[in-house]
Motif scaffolding. Structure first.
Motif, short mmCIF file in Angstrom:
data_model
loop_
_atom_site.label_atom_id
_atom_site.label_comp_id
_atom_site.label_asym_id
_atom_site.label_seq_id
_atom_site.Cartn_x
_atom_site.Cartn_y
_atom_site.Cartn_z
N TYR A 17 0.83 -1.20 0.00
CA TYR A 17 0.00 0.00 0.00
C TYR A 17 0.87 1.26 0.00
O TYR A 17 0.53 2.27 -0.63
CB TYR A 17 -0.92 0.01 1.22
N HIS A 114 -9.56 3.36 -3.51
CA HIS A 114 -8.95 2.11 -3.05
C HIS A 114 -9.37 1.84 -1.61
O HIS A 114 -8.61 2.08 -0.66
CB HIS A 114 -7.42 2.19 -3.16
N PRO A 115 -10.58 1.34 -1.39
CA PRO A 115 -11.08 1.11 -0.02
C PRO A 115 -10.24 0.12 0.77
O PRO A 115 -10.25 0.16 2.00
CB PRO A 115 -12.50 0.59 -0.25
N ASP A 116 -9.52 -0.78 0.09
CA ASP A 116 -8.66 -1.71 0.83
C ASP A 116 -7.54 -0.96 1.55
O ASP A 116 -7.17 -1.29 2.68
CB ASP A 116 -8.08 -2.77 -0.11
N VAL A 117 -7.01 0.09 0.91
CA VAL A 117 -5.97 0.90 1.54
C VAL A 117 -6.57 1.71 2.68
O VAL A 117 -5.95 1.87 3.74
CB VAL A 117 -5.28 1.81 0.51
N ALA A 119 -9.08 0.88 4.57
CA ALA A 119 -9.28 -0.03 5.70
C ALA A 119 -7.96 -0.31 6.40
O ALA A 119 -7.90 -0.37 7.65
CB ALA A 119 -9.91 -1.34 5.22
N ALA A 120 -6.88 -0.49 5.64
CA ALA A 120 -5.57 -0.73 6.24
C ALA A 120 -5.10 0.49 7.03
O ALA A 120 -4.47 0.36 8.08
CB ALA A 120 -4.55 -1.08 5.15
N ARG A 123 -6.82 0.47 10.38
CA ARG A 123 -6.18 -0.51 11.28
C ARG A 123 -4.86 0.01 11.80
O ARG A 123 -4.51 -0.18 12.98
CB ARG A 123 -5.98 -1.84 10.54
#
Length: 215
Positions: A17, A114-117, A119-120, A123
């Motif tokens: 990321y 980029h919703p995965d980034v 979410a990361a 976290r």
């Protein structure tokens, strides 16, 4: 953008990321001992370290400093500008550095796409809160010895079956992190070495066995 990756921690986004973010940034170079971020200023940029190292710290008007962290290649800082608040700490280069500098608008647009980034990132920020909560607890509940021992254990990583404190940290920097004098830290390190809890080899510190909770 090519960079050497550091070991990942709760303070950082996963390397893939970070690479993707760095690729949308503008490369800038800074000389050694340059102030990249000044505590209290309004900021709208995030930085990915391509080369060199920086230190993150708080400072008082009398010149006293508290060292919060250091970042090297593949790591990042400045992402707290996403809340539109002032900078919460200062950042200075330890050596000549190259950064990928990303504006708030670029970061926000990237996170939407980029919703995965995103979410990361959430976290990671939760991980930072947990770490800072532990640090505050140490300052409030532990004596200087306990704070030094916990700091060394928290920084230790496995290397060929041994626990090594990485990256290397000076007695002065330990003192700034735990709120003590350098002389006190030097005395504690000497006692830990004499007690067989730590060893030093070629400027690297190894934890041989678990230090006691109190001295």
């Amino acid at each position: 953008m090519k960079m050497e990756q550091q070991q990942e921690s709760v303070w950082q986004l996963p390397a893939p990321y970070v690479d993707r973010l760095a690729n949308i940034g503008t490369v800038r170079s800074y000389r050694r001992n340059a102030i990249v971020i000044q505590e209290g200023d309004q900021g709208d940029t995030m930085f990915v370290v391509l080369s060199g190292r920086v230190r993150v710290y708080l400072s008082e008007e009398d010149g006293k400093e508290v060292l919060l962290n250091e970042h090297g290649p593949g790591e990042h800082f400045g992402e707290m500008m996403l809340d539109y608040g002032p900078r919460s700490a200062s950042v200075m280069t330890i050596e000549p550095c190259r950064f990928a500098v990303i504006s708030r608008e670029e970061v926000e647009r990237f996170l939407i796409d980029h919703p995965d980034v995103a979410a990361a990132l959430i976290r990671m920020l939760i991980g930072r809160v947990r770490t800072l909560t532990r640090t505050v607890g140490s300052l409030a509940l532990l004596d200087v010895y306990g704070r030094v021992a916990r700091l060394l254990l928290d920084r230790a990583t496995q290397d060929n079956g041994r626990l090594v404190v990485e990256p290397p940290i000076t007695h002065q920097d330990i003192a700034k992190r735990v709120g003590a004098s350098r002389e006190m830290v030097t005395r504690i390190i000497r006692d830990l070495r004499a007690g067989g809890y730590i060893e030093t080899e070629e400027h690297r510190m190894f934890i041989v066995r678990q230090p006691p909770k109190s001295w």
